[in-house]
Design an enzyme around this catalytic site. Structure first.
Site, mmCIF file in Angstrom:
data_model
loop_
_atom_site.group_PDB
_atom_site.id
_atom_site.type_symbol
_atom_site.label_atom_id
_atom_site.label_comp_id
_atom_site.label_asym_id
_atom_site.label_seq_id
_atom_site.Cartn_x
_atom_site.Cartn_y
_atom_site.Cartn_z
ATOM 1 N N ARG A 509 11.023 23.337 -17.304
ATOM 2 C CA ARG A 509 9.626 23.606 -17.712
ATOM 3 C C ARG A 509 8.647 23.024 -16.709
ATOM 4 O O ARG A 509 8.900 21.953 -16.127
ATOM 5 C CB ARG A 509 9.360 22.981 -19.088
ATOM 6 N N SER A 570 16.561 14.870 -15.008
ATOM 7 C CA SER A 570 17.501 14.293 -15.989
ATOM 8 C C SER A 570 18.897 14.138 -15.435
ATOM 9 O O SER A 570 19.874 14.725 -15.964
ATOM 10 C CB SER A 570 17.499 15.171 -17.234
ATOM 11 N N ASP A 624 14.853 11.940 -18.325
ATOM 12 C CA ASP A 624 14.345 12.534 -19.576
ATOM 13 C C ASP A 624 14.364 11.536 -20.722
ATOM 14 O O ASP A 624 13.517 11.591 -21.626
ATOM 15 C CB ASP A 624 15.099 13.821 -19.940
HETATM 16 C C1 0WK Z 1 13.858 18.267 -24.024
HETATM 17 C C2 0WK Z 1 13.255 17.369 -22.966
HETATM 18 C C3 0WK Z 1 14.079 17.403 -21.707
HETATM 19 C C4 0WK Z 1 15.513 17.048 -22.027
HETATM 20 C C5 0WK Z 1 16.007 17.990 -23.084
HETATM 21 C C6 0WK Z 1 17.392 17.619 -23.485
HETATM 22 O O1 0WK Z 1 11.947 17.758 -22.678
HETATM 23 O O2 0WK Z 1 13.572 16.520 -20.744
HETATM 24 O O3 0WK Z 1 16.294 17.112 -20.874
HETATM 25 O O4 0WK Z 1 15.208 17.928 -24.251
HETATM 26 O O5 0WK Z 1 17.842 18.522 -24.442
HETATM 27 P P1 0WK Z 1 18.592 19.876 -24.080
HETATM 28 O O6 0WK Z 1 17.577 20.832 -23.662
HETATM 29 O O7 0WK Z 1 19.588 19.542 -23.051
HETATM 30 O O8 0WK Z 1 19.226 20.264 -25.358
HETATM 31 C C1 BGC Z 2 22.364 12.767 -17.245
HETATM 32 C C2 BGC Z 2 21.233 11.885 -17.725
HETATM 33 C C3 BGC Z 2 20.384 12.624 -18.713
HETATM 34 C C4 BGC Z 2 21.248 13.172 -19.819
HETATM 35 C C5 BGC Z 2 20.466 13.916 -20.841
HETATM 36 C C6 BGC Z 2 23.100 13.326 -18.431
HETATM 37 O O1 BGC Z 2 24.056 14.235 -17.996
HETATM 38 O O2 BGC Z 2 23.252 12.040 -16.434
HETATM 39 O O3 BGC Z 2 20.454 11.488 -16.644
HETATM 40 O O4 BGC Z 2 19.460 11.726 -19.222
HETATM 41 O O5 BGC Z 2 22.238 14.016 -19.298
HETATM 42 O O6 BGC Z 2 19.855 15.012 -20.326
#
Ligand code: 0WK
Ligand code: BGC
Length: 884
Positions: A509, A570, A624
């Site tokens: 994003r 992240s 993140d």
């Molecule tokens: C939303 C956050 C982002 C993070 C994500 C983790 O804004 O920084 O990496 O959540 O959740 P995912 O999208 O991997 O389920």
């Molecule tokens: C990364 C982290 C991150 C997490 C959640 C992991 O795979 O090593 O830096 O915070 O995923 O997104």
């Protein structure tokens, strides 16, 4: 409706109940005959009334309503599954009461090979009258029916009585596995492959039906998932008077003379034990009124039970011919004339037609209930039929079918005769019970390693705590404990417009974050990172990122503006400062080249540099977890921990600076990015890791890495489940042991399926729908087992995550020497947010393992992009105060 149906459905009132000796003989003989036959005519409206009344009795009984007591009992049979076709083994079956005063013993061999069946060997033993009426000696007999009257049995567990009898004999060791109602045996005796045979219908000496009900509808069971076979026990329908309008004087006379007056009224209008008697009563009445057999009767005609079902079947069957009817009546000591023979056939037809129609009304009630409870437009179902009335009265089934079609047109019903009166079905129940027990054992063995107890979780907490301390000291540890140079959470005085990037989760994003007096305003746009870019060159990846920024700026009218930018990145970065982060290694399916070991802020700046006329001021790079903590910290100053459970998983928290080796200063705090995804990469999680975890790890692009993450996060849970399903299929526990191409396909079982399948609001059929969409040929049992597999995998993930959070909050509490700590945890991530039970399981585990910490979990609304902007804002504020 009155006009349709070749089965002669007419409008009219049911006959009143006269005592036997006072049945009136009207003067007009033909009127008398019509009157008698008319009594057996049931109108369409009456059949619908019976269907509706039985339906409401069924639902009352299912709901557990005790007063007024329902006329039907709806008894759960604890048969929770229908045959697979894989059942095999040798079984002894006892059949009592199906065909009157006889006991049948069968030896049934199930081959487990579809279509290959072995004829059961059987022997029938007549039960002497004195035994049927003499002393009798889990399945408690509620009441005798069908001519049985043994004492000391009603209210007793008949299985125990049988076991006691076997014991008394002392000669055999027979393991009584199941007691089964004949309708259940009939249903289970259906050949697999003829479609879902989920209703058993018996019209023999007595009558009854059973069907596969949603377990959650059976109040006494207190089950919310799966199906269970329910024996309707509809023989007693009408014992509350509901059949009044269709009862004839002959029904009343029969009931009065029966062993159980007032009971089993419905059965007494349909069951084979009674049809002959009904015919006899009508013939006797017509004879006594002088319109049959010249007004002559015979001792046989006046003796109860002298006309049997077989007689009625023959006399009613047009192909049997008048001669046969003549013979039967002569055997009863009568001298029938030609018109008598025809009239007798009419009486038989009327009695049988009504029996078939009433039976159809009852079956239609069951089918309509099934159709509604499964919320299906059209119910497609197979009904297994059994019993001598079906065998002996060919027209019975056709009348039944036509009437069911009229009363339940939205049900597409096929009728399958049960091959051997339920004997095989009873063996099948035992075999299915044995199969389910064996499958349950294998399922429990497979899932046992996923069921973590308190000791195991406390051990994970302790190991993580130790790894944290070592990591902070810079000693060898699977937890890198990376300083983030974020020393303070926002104090609310931040102001300004900031750009933020959020890379590393499900979506990439670009955000514009306006921090103003009234709060924070966010405008954002989601962009995709194609796999080829995530796993291409670093230059390609960062150029793609800058393309998205430029696109966003143009759309937001920000082109040419150089706003301070916060970069949520992240992935594990060793930060040398707020705007310097060396990527240690990629995770979560990213693998762009020439990035690991590089300062990703430089890589971004270089990409900006490659793009002419774009100016961006990259102020901060944050993980993140840090962005999430800051974003929630803006609302709640207690928020000092950030947690991500999404594609990946990780946590950060505010550590005492004095505990952070390699960063100058002894006072104050610094946010530490734990990178807990790598916890256990040193093997410390070996004891908990299963063969399924190993398979997922080996197949990943970073084997041996991120072991904790691979047991918890969204990128991997679906794969763990898929490997377990493959294993259970190979054991024959699931999908009849059929390995399907789709289940061999990597990543086909998305982690979001776990969230959907485990959601409480989803009925089992919706679980089945998800799995059927995957092309998995499954049964309700399979769906239940897949649900249990998902529950075990997600529960372990949540508990491990909880053990990690407990380690962090306990560290903060001890850091500050507090008896009790109140702290908030900012959380984000699709798995945590969308899974129906994950968050509560994490919180419960933290309460269990860190009882001296009061932990509030705050779900981040705006993601970590806002957090990155706030970190940037704090940095800008600190920079300004430093200049002043
Ligand atoms: C939303 C956050 C982002 C993070 C994500 C983790 O804004 O920084 O990496 O959540 O959740 P995912 O999208 O991997 O389920
Ligand atoms: C990364 C982290 C991150 C997490 C959640 C992991 O795979 O090593 O830096 O915070 O995923 O997104």
């Amino acid at each position: 409706m009155d006009s349709i149906g070749p089965v002669g459905l007419q409008q009219g009132e049911g006959a009143p109940c006269y005592p036997q000796e006072s049945l009136p003989c009207p003067s007009d003989s033909s009127e008398l005959v019509q009157e008698c036959l008319r009594q057996f005519k049931v109108t369409g409206a009456q059949l619908r009334q019976i269907q509706a009344s039985l339906l409401s009795s069924m639902e009352q009984a299912l709901g557990g309503q005790v007063s007024p007591a329902s006329a039907v009992r709806m008894l759960p049979t604890y048969v929770g599954s229908t045959p697979h076709g894989t059942e095999q083994g040798d079984f002894l079956v006892l059949e009592l009461g199906a065909t009157g005063a006889s006991l049948r013993i069968l030896w049934v061999t199930l081959t487990g090979t579809e279509g290959h069946r072995m004829e059961p060997r059987s022997q029938e033993f007549v039960i002497p009258q004195e035994v049927m009426l003499g002393p009798g000696q889990q399945s408690t007999l509620i009441s005798w029916t069908k001519g049985f009257r043994c004492s000391g049995v009603e209210g007793q567990d008949v299985v125990q009585l049988l076991r006691d009898a076997i014991q008394r004999q002392g000669a055999y060791s027979i393991d009584v596995v199941a007691v089964v109602n004949d309708t259940v045996g009939t249903m289970m005796g259906c050949e697999p492959g003829v479609g879902p045979c989920e209703v058993g219908l018996v019209v023999d000496t007595g009558t009854n039906a059973c069907y596969m009900e949603e377990a959650r509808h059976v109040a006494v069971l207190d089950e919310d998932r799966g199906r269970v076979c329910v024996s309707v026990e509809w023989g007693s329908f009408g014992d509350d008077g509901a059949l009044g309008p269709v009862l004839t004087t002959f029904d009343c006379a029969l009931d009065r003379e029966s062993l159980n007056p007032g009971a089993q009224r419905f059965e007494k209008m349909i069951g084979g034990l009674y049809l002959g008697e009904l015919v006899r009563l009508v013939l006797a009445h017509l004879a006594q009124c002088g319109v049959l057999f010249g007004g002559c009767t015979s001792p046989a005609l006046l003796s109860r039970g002298s006309i049997l079902l077989e007689h009625v079947a023959e006399m009613e069957d047009p192909s049997a011919g008048a001669a046969r009817v003549h013979t039967i009546l002569q055997d009863l000591g009568l001298s029938p004339g030609a018109s008598d023979v025809e009239l007798v056939q009419h009486v038989c037809a009327a009695v049988c037609m009504r029996a078939a129609q009433l039976c159809a009304a009852a079956l239609a009630a069951v089918l309509s209930h099934l159709q509604h409870s499964r919320e299906q437009q059209t119910l497609q179902i197979t009904v297994a039929t059994g019993g001598r009335v079906f065998e002996r009265q060919p027209r019975f089934l056709s009348i039944l079918q036509e009437t069911v079609m009229f009363l339940a047109p939205e049900c597409d019903v096929s009728f399958i005769p049960s091959l051997d009166g339920g004997g095989r079905g009873v063996a099948m129940v035992t075999a299915v019970a044995a199969r389910l027990a064996a499958h349950r054992r294998l399922l429990e063995e497979t899932l046992a390693p996923f069921r973590l107890n308190r000791e195991q979780l406390a051990a994970v907490q302790a190991q993580m705590r130790e790894a944290m301390t070592k990591g902070l000291r810079g000693e060898a540890s699977s937890l890198r404990m990376l300083p983030t140079y974020v020393r303070a959470t926002p104090d609310g005085s931040e102001r300004g417009d900031f750009l933020a990037l959020d890379l590393g989760g499900t979506n990439f994003r670009v955000l514009l974050v306006r921090v103003a007096t009234g709060g924070v305003q966010i405008t954002n746009q989601v962009y995709s990172i194609p796999e080829c870019v995530a796993q291409g060159s670093g230059q390609q990846l960062f150029d793609h990122i800058v393309d998205c920024i430029v696109d966003f700026q143009q759309k937001q009218g920000l082109s040419g503006q150089s706003l301070p930018l916060g970069f949520t990145f992240s992935f594990p970065c060793r930060q040398l400062g707020l705007d310097q982060g060396i990527l240690l290694n990629w995770t979560k399916g990213f693998n762009a080249s020439d990035c690991e070991g590089q300062d990703v802020v430089c890589l971004l700046r270089e990409a900006i540099g490659r793009r002419k006329a774009v100016e961006l001021n990259v102020v901060a790079i944050v993980n993140d977890t840090v962005g999430t903590m800051m974003s929630c910290g803006y609302e709640d100053p207690h928020c000092e921990v950030g947690l991500i459970v999404g594609t990946g998983t990780n946590a950060c928290y505010m550590e005492e600076l004095r505990n952070v080796a390699g960063v100058a200063g002894d006072s104050g705090h610094m946010c530490i990015n734990m990178e807990w995804g790598a916890f256990g990469d040193d093997g410390s999680l070996g004891v908990l890791s299963t063969c399924f975890d190993a398979r997922v790890d080996q197949a990943s692009i970073n084997p041996g890495k991120q072991r904790f993450e691979k047991m918890i996060s969204g990128m991997y849970l679906g794969e763990i489940v898929r490997h377990i399903l493959l294993h259970l299929t190979s054991l024959g526990v699931l999908f009849r042991g059929q390995q399907t191409q789709c289940l061999q396909t990597r990543d086909i079982f998305k982690t979001k399926f776990l969230s959907e399948i485990e959601s409480d609001s989803l009925a089992l059929r919706q679980v089945r729908a998800i799995l059927e969409d995957l092309g998995l040929p499954l049964t309700s049992d399979d769906a239940l087992m897949v649900l249990e597999v998902c529950q075990a995998v997600s529960q372990r993930a949540a508990q491990l995550c909880g053990a990690g959070v407990a380690a962090v909050v306990e560290k903060i509490r001890e850091n500050r020497g507090l008896e009790e700590l109140t702290v908030s945890v900012g959380v984000d991530g699709t798995l945590y947010k969308l899974h129906p039970h994950f968050s509560s399981l994490v919180a419960a585990t933290v309460r269990e393992l860190a009882p001296r910490c009061v932990v509030t979990f705050l779900q981040s609304e705006d993601g970590s992009g806002k957090g990155a902007a706030l970190v940037t804002a704090v940095a800008c504020r600190l920079a300004q105060t430093a200049c002043v």
